[in-house]
Design an enzyme around this catalytic site. Sequence first.
Site, PDB file in Angstrom:
ATOM      1  N   ASN A 102      -3.917  -3.825   7.726  1.00  0.00           N
ATOM      2  CA  ASN A 102      -3.142  -4.140   6.646  1.00  0.00           C
ATOM      3  C   ASN A 102      -2.864  -2.820   6.089  1.00  0.00           C
ATOM      4  O   ASN A 102      -3.655  -2.411   5.246  1.00  0.00           O
ATOM      5  CB  ASN A 102      -3.979  -5.134   5.599  1.00  0.00           C
ATOM      6  CG  ASN A 102      -3.245  -5.242   4.242  1.00  0.00           C
ATOM      7  OD1 ASN A 102      -2.054  -5.028   4.160  1.00  0.00           O
ATOM      8  ND2 ASN A 102      -3.951  -5.700   3.183  1.00  0.00           N
ATOM      9  N   LYS A 141      -0.714  -2.283   3.692  1.00  0.00           N
ATOM     10  CA  LYS A 141      -0.250  -2.416   2.248  1.00  0.00           C
ATOM     11  C   LYS A 141       1.228  -1.768   1.940  1.00  0.00           C
ATOM     12  O   LYS A 141       1.936  -1.568   2.880  1.00  0.00           O
ATOM     13  CB  LYS A 141      -1.353  -1.975   1.375  1.00  0.00           C
ATOM     14  CG  LYS A 141      -2.686  -2.765   1.706  1.00  0.00           C
ATOM     15  CD  LYS A 141      -3.772  -2.426   0.811  1.00  0.00           C
ATOM     16  CE  LYS A 141      -5.066  -3.070   1.256  1.00  0.00           C
ATOM     17  NZ  LYS A 141      -6.050  -3.010   0.202  1.00  0.00           N
ATOM     18  N   HIS A 178      -3.949 -12.424  -0.664  1.00  0.00           N
ATOM     19  CA  HIS A 178      -4.912 -10.974  -0.512  1.00  0.00           C
ATOM     20  C   HIS A 178      -5.270 -10.789  -2.212  1.00  0.00           C
ATOM     21  O   HIS A 178      -4.384 -11.266  -3.028  1.00  0.00           O
ATOM     22  CB  HIS A 178      -4.091  -9.979  -0.083  1.00  0.00           C
ATOM     23  CG  HIS A 178      -4.615  -8.757   0.074  1.00  0.00           C
ATOM     24  ND1 HIS A 178      -4.818  -7.874  -1.068  1.00  0.00           N
ATOM     25  CD2 HIS A 178      -5.472  -8.251   1.093  1.00  0.00           C
ATOM     26  CE1 HIS A 178      -5.766  -6.803  -0.696  1.00  0.00           C
ATOM     27  NE2 HIS A 178      -5.998  -7.162   0.522  1.00  0.00           N
ATOM     28  N   GLU A 227      -4.872  -8.282  -3.908  1.00  0.00           N
ATOM     29  CA  GLU A 227      -4.244  -7.372  -4.780  1.00  0.00           C
ATOM     30  C   GLU A 227      -2.702  -8.608  -5.235  1.00  0.00           C
ATOM     31  O   GLU A 227      -2.257  -8.543  -6.223  1.00  0.00           O
ATOM     32  CB  GLU A 227      -3.406  -6.385  -3.873  1.00  0.00           C
ATOM     33  CG  GLU A 227      -4.456  -5.276  -3.891  1.00  0.00           C
ATOM     34  CD  GLU A 227      -4.579  -4.484  -2.733  1.00  0.00           C
ATOM     35  OE1 GLU A 227      -3.534  -4.439  -1.714  1.00  0.00           O
ATOM     36  OE2 GLU A 227      -5.798  -4.041  -2.288  1.00  0.00           O
ATOM     37  N   GLU A 244     -13.095 -11.102   1.645  1.00  0.00           N
ATOM     38  CA  GLU A 244     -12.577  -9.965   1.198  1.00  0.00           C
ATOM     39  C   GLU A 244     -13.326  -9.695  -0.161  1.00  0.00           C
ATOM     40  O   GLU A 244     -12.531 -10.069  -1.126  1.00  0.00           O
ATOM     41  CB  GLU A 244     -11.149  -9.543   1.240  1.00  0.00           C
ATOM     42  CG  GLU A 244     -10.783  -9.303   2.638  1.00  0.00           C
ATOM     43  CD  GLU A 244      -9.696  -8.408   2.599  1.00  0.00           C
ATOM     44  OE1 GLU A 244      -9.379  -7.606   3.521  1.00  0.00           O
ATOM     45  OE2 GLU A 244      -8.574  -8.637   1.789  1.00  0.00           O
ATOM     46  N   GLY A 275     -10.949  -1.241  -0.825  1.00  0.00           N
ATOM     47  CA  GLY A 275     -10.344   0.229  -1.284  1.00  0.00           C
ATOM     48  C   GLY A 275     -11.590   1.116  -2.133  1.00  0.00           C
ATOM     49  O   GLY A 275     -10.948   1.981  -2.658  1.00  0.00           O
ATOM     50  N   SER A 318     -13.256  -2.074   2.845  1.00  0.00           N
ATOM     51  CA  SER A 318     -13.938  -0.758   3.072  1.00  0.00           C
ATOM     52  C   SER A 318     -14.503  -0.830   4.558  1.00  0.00           C
ATOM     53  O   SER A 318     -15.486  -0.184   4.660  1.00  0.00           O
ATOM     54  CB  SER A 318     -14.771  -0.369   1.931  1.00  0.00           C
ATOM     55  OG  SER A 318     -14.346  -0.074   0.944  1.00  0.00           O
TER      56      SER A 318
HETATM   57  P1  PGA Z   1      -9.729  -1.515   2.393  1.00  0.00           P
HETATM   58  O1  PGA Z   1      -8.804  -2.665   2.248  1.00  0.00           O
HETATM   59  O2  PGA Z   1     -10.093  -1.581   4.043  1.00  0.00           O
HETATM   60  O3  PGA Z   1      -9.059  -0.249   1.927  1.00  0.00           O
HETATM   61  O4  PGA Z   1     -10.910  -1.686   1.496  1.00  0.00           O
HETATM   62  C1  PGA Z   1      -8.790  -4.005   2.861  1.00  0.00           C
HETATM   63  C2  PGA Z   1      -7.679  -4.904   2.563  1.00  0.00           C
HETATM   64  O5  PGA Z   1      -7.518  -5.107   1.212  1.00  0.00           O
HETATM   65  O6  PGA Z   1      -7.311  -5.866   3.160  1.00  0.00           O
END
Ligand code: PGA
Length: 251
Positions: free
Chosen positions: A8, A10, A95, A97, A166, A172, A211
Amino acid sequence: MAYLVAANWKMNKTNAESLEYVNIFKELYKEYLPNIEVMIAPSFTALEAVGLALNNTTIKLGAQNMYFEEKGAFTGEVSPVMLKELNVEYVILGHSERRHIFGEKDEIVNKKVLSTIKHGLRPIICVGETLEERELGKTLSVVERQIRAAISGIEREVYLVDIAYEPVWAIGTGVNATPEQAQEVHKFIRELLNSVSRGNDKNTRIIYGGSVNEKNARELIKEKDIEGFLVGTASLYPEKFYKIITECLEV
Ligand code: PGA
C-alpha cells in the site's frame, strides 16, 4: 489459499517513481514464488502505467480506495468501472486513514464492499482498534463491529473478500503488534467469519498490517492465522518489500 502480500504505497510516488520501482521489483521478483500472491496498490494516477508494466507478470494490481457508484456527479471520486478498465483486481477499503482522516463510516465501507463484489473486484477490508480502544479492552468488539458492518449482505459470500487486521496504533509508527497480539485477533476474526458465513470463509485471507518490515515479517507469519501482510512504509522500497515476501516462504 495462497498468502497475500500487498503493498500500500498510500500518497507516495509519482508516475515516474512508480515505474522506476516496478522495474527494479520485477528484476527481484523474477521467479513466481509458490503459495504467495503479490499485489501492489499505487496511487490512482499511477494505476494505468503500473498496470501496463505489470502485464505478463503474476503481480496483481490494486487500488487504495473506490467510490461505490458507477458514475455521476461525485466530484473527485473514482468508480469501480474505471478501475476494472485498468485491470485492477483488488481494492483496499476502510483503511484507518480513510476512516480517521476522511471520516469514512462503517456504512460507507459496506456500500463500497458490495460495489466491488458487484463489479468483480476483490476488496481487502481493513479493520483495527485505536490505542485507546485497546487500553479499554475493546479490541475484539471494535473489530467485530467493523467486520459485521462491512460484510453486511454478503455474509455467506465472505470467500469473495480478504480482511486486513491493522491496529491503528501500529500503522506507520514502527511499533508492530507482537505475533501473540496479532494472532489473538486473527483467530477471533477467523472464528467470526467461519460462524457468520457458515463455513464459507476458507478462501478469505486474514492478513496483518501495521509496521511490518523485513525484520519482523518472519515471526508474524509463523502464527497460524496470519495469512499475509498489508505493508505501507516498507513497501516503498523494492528490496524491503521483496524480502518481506520471501520471509513468507515455507513457514
Ligand atoms: P505501515 O502501514 O506499514 O507504514 O505501518 C500499513 C498500512 O497502513 O497499510
